[in-house]
Scaffold this motif. Structure first.
Motif, short mmCIF file in Angstrom:
data_model
loop_
_atom_site.label_atom_id
_atom_site.label_comp_id
_atom_site.label_asym_id
_atom_site.label_seq_id
_atom_site.Cartn_x
_atom_site.Cartn_y
_atom_site.Cartn_z
N ILE A 25 27.93 43.81 33.40
CA ILE A 25 28.44 42.63 32.83
C ILE A 25 29.36 42.04 34.06
CG2 ILE A 25 29.89 41.51 30.64
CD1 ILE A 25 27.33 42.74 30.05
N PRO A 26 29.19 40.62 34.23
CA PRO A 26 30.05 39.84 35.53
C PRO A 26 31.29 39.73 34.86
CG PRO A 26 28.72 38.38 34.33
CD PRO A 26 28.29 39.51 33.49
N LEU A 27 32.28 39.53 35.77
CA LEU A 27 33.63 38.87 35.51
C LEU A 27 33.48 37.45 34.84
CD1 LEU A 27 35.51 39.63 38.83
CD2 LEU A 27 35.66 41.19 36.93
N ASN A 28 34.68 37.25 33.89
CA ASN A 28 34.64 36.01 33.46
C ASN A 28 35.55 35.08 34.26
OD1 ASN A 28 37.22 36.96 32.47
ND2 ASN A 28 36.73 37.00 30.29
N GLU A 29 35.71 34.00 33.79
CA GLU A 29 36.78 33.24 34.53
C GLU A 29 38.35 33.73 34.72
OE1 GLU A 29 38.67 28.63 34.42
OE2 GLU A 29 36.86 29.04 33.33
N ALA A 30 38.58 34.33 33.54
CA ALA A 30 39.99 35.01 33.76
C ALA A 30 39.85 36.32 34.80
CB ALA A 30 40.39 35.47 32.40
N GLY A 31 38.82 37.15 34.59
CA GLY A 31 38.58 38.18 35.56
C GLY A 31 38.49 37.85 36.80
N ARG A 32 37.95 36.71 37.31
CA ARG A 32 37.86 36.22 38.75
C ARG A 32 39.56 35.87 39.35
NH1 ARG A 32 32.91 34.47 37.01
NH2 ARG A 32 33.48 32.41 36.13
N ARG A 33 40.21 35.26 38.18
CA ARG A 33 41.61 34.88 38.67
C ARG A 33 42.52 36.17 38.71
NH1 ARG A 33 40.98 31.10 34.59
NH2 ARG A 33 42.39 32.02 33.11
N GLN A 34 42.04 37.27 37.92
CA GLN A 34 42.80 38.54 37.83
C GLN A 34 42.37 39.25 39.37
OE1 GLN A 34 41.54 40.47 34.62
NE2 GLN A 34 43.09 39.72 33.22
N ALA A 35 41.11 39.36 39.70
CA ALA A 35 40.71 39.69 40.94
C ALA A 35 41.48 39.10 41.94
CB ALA A 35 39.35 39.73 41.06
N GLU A 36 41.59 37.76 42.24
CA GLU A 36 42.73 37.20 43.14
C GLU A 36 43.94 37.57 43.10
OE1 GLU A 36 41.67 35.32 45.51
OE2 GLU A 36 39.64 34.55 45.22
N GLN A 37 44.49 37.66 41.76
CA GLN A 37 46.11 38.04 41.79
C GLN A 37 46.01 39.49 42.41
OE1 GLN A 37 47.04 37.48 37.93
NE2 GLN A 37 46.68 35.44 37.80
N LEU A 38 45.07 40.53 41.94
CA LEU A 38 44.94 41.80 42.30
C LEU A 38 45.04 41.99 43.96
CD1 LEU A 38 44.27 44.95 42.00
CD2 LEU A 38 42.10 44.26 41.72
N ALA A 39 44.13 40.94 44.47
CA ALA A 39 43.93 40.95 46.03
C ALA A 39 45.42 40.90 46.66
CB ALA A 39 42.87 40.02 46.24
N LYS A 40 46.14 39.63 46.22
CA LYS A 40 47.31 39.49 46.59
C LYS A 40 48.27 40.65 46.33
CE LYS A 40 46.81 34.53 45.91
NZ LYS A 40 47.26 33.32 45.25
N GLY A 41 48.02 41.42 45.27
CA GLY A 41 49.27 42.72 44.87
C GLY A 41 48.87 43.50 45.92
N MET A 42 47.61 43.61 46.55
CA MET A 42 47.19 44.75 47.35
C MET A 42 47.50 44.42 48.77
SD MET A 42 45.52 47.32 46.03
CE MET A 42 44.73 48.22 47.65
N ASP A 43 48.40 43.35 48.95
CA ASP A 43 48.87 42.99 50.56
C ASP A 43 49.77 44.10 50.96
OD1 ASP A 43 47.33 40.62 50.47
OD2 ASP A 43 48.92 39.32 50.19
N SER A 44 50.72 44.60 50.24
CA SER A 44 51.45 45.65 50.38
C SER A 44 50.75 47.08 50.41
CB SER A 44 52.78 45.51 49.62
OG SER A 44 52.41 45.76 48.05
N SER A 199 52.11 44.75 37.75
CA SER A 199 53.15 43.83 38.13
C SER A 199 52.62 42.66 39.02
CB SER A 199 54.22 44.43 38.86
OG SER A 199 53.77 45.14 40.04
N HIS A 200 51.57 42.77 39.52
CA HIS A 200 50.94 41.74 40.36
C HIS A 200 50.38 40.51 39.64
CE1 HIS A 200 48.05 44.92 39.97
NE2 HIS A 200 47.35 43.96 39.84
N MET A 201 50.12 40.86 38.21
CA MET A 201 49.59 39.84 37.52
C MET A 201 50.44 38.73 36.92
SD MET A 201 46.47 41.07 37.48
CE MET A 201 45.71 40.25 36.22
N LEU A 202 50.06 37.60 37.04
CA LEU A 202 50.88 36.58 36.70
C LEU A 202 50.63 35.97 35.38
CD1 LEU A 202 50.28 34.07 39.66
CD2 LEU A 202 51.92 35.75 39.56
N GLU A 203 51.58 35.72 34.51
CA GLU A 203 51.29 35.22 33.18
C GLU A 203 49.95 33.90 33.10
OE1 GLU A 203 52.56 36.45 30.51
OE2 GLU A 203 53.77 37.95 31.74
N GLU A 204 49.23 34.18 32.25
CA GLU A 204 48.10 33.33 32.08
C GLU A 204 48.72 31.88 31.33
OE1 GLU A 204 45.20 33.06 33.07
OE2 GLU A 204 44.93 34.88 33.87
#
Length: 204
Positions: A25-44, A199-204
């Motif tokens: 099952i692929p990511l949905n639109e919200a899942g793709r946004r979450q993946a972007e936020q996660l990637a930023k959260g991995m910066d540290s 904690s890296h997740m932004l409020e939808e």
């Protein structure tokens, strides 16, 4: 060596409460946004490699991190979600209604009892342990890495690392969460540093 255990972003079946298991099952639109936020959260949390389940929802999540950190994605089929057999595509309520006896036996002893056509917890842990062994061989136990996988698989894997700690066994792994474990190549022990961080997740 830090191991970042990451669950993929949201899918439509997550919203519907359906068991995904080995279904791709692929990511949905919200899942793709979450993946972007996660990637930023991995910066540290910089890593040298990313090992990922081969299912699309995990690979897409891994690719967002890999693209941002400019690191290699290493597909690992051993990290796919638990195979739930005939229960895949169903909600837990539907399963309990359609398979009451099988569900009861599985819930009491998931180590040895599998869903019809699925895997036992012991089988999942065995393949995850093989994946860990291979990762430690590749990295020498001295590189910080990410493992992108799935809710049940991560819960079983952390339980294995923590020697079946009952508190860990009941952990709920959120979409796009990060669980951090330290591995010592000297003692070959694992230490849980942070569990289910969102904690890296932004409020939808």
């Amino acid at each position: 060596m830090k191991i970042y255990l990451i669950r993929h972003g949201q899918t439509d079946w997550n919203i519907q409460g359906r068991i995904q298991g080995s279904h791709d099952i692929p990511l949905n639109e919200a899942g793709r946004r979450q993946a972007e936020q996660l990637a930023k959260g991995m910066d540290s949390r910089l890593v040298t490699r990313i090992f990922s389940s081969t299912l699309a929802r995990a690979m897409e999540t891994a690719q967002r991190i890999g693209s941002r950190q400019k690191v290699e994605i290493c597909p690992m089929p051993q990290l796919i979600e638990v195979e739930f057999g005939k229960w895949e595509g169903m909600t837990w309520e539907e399963i309990m209604e359609a398979y009451p006896n099988e569900y009861r036996m599985w819930a009491l002893n998931p180590d040895e009892v599998a869903p019809p056509g699925g895997e036992t917890q012991e089988q999942v842990i065995k393949r995850c342990a093989e994946a860990l062994k291979e990762i430690i061989r590749i990295t020498g136990g001295r590189e910080d890495i990410a493992m992108v996988s799935h809710g049940a698989t991560i819960a079983y894997l952390v339980s294995y690392m923590m020697h079946n700690d009952p508190e860990v066994e009941s952990m709920i792994v959120e979409n796009a969460s990060i669980t951090t474990v330290n591995y010592s190549p000297l003692t070959e022990d694992y230490m849980l540093l942070e569990m289910n961080d969102t904690s890296h997740m932004l409020e939808e």
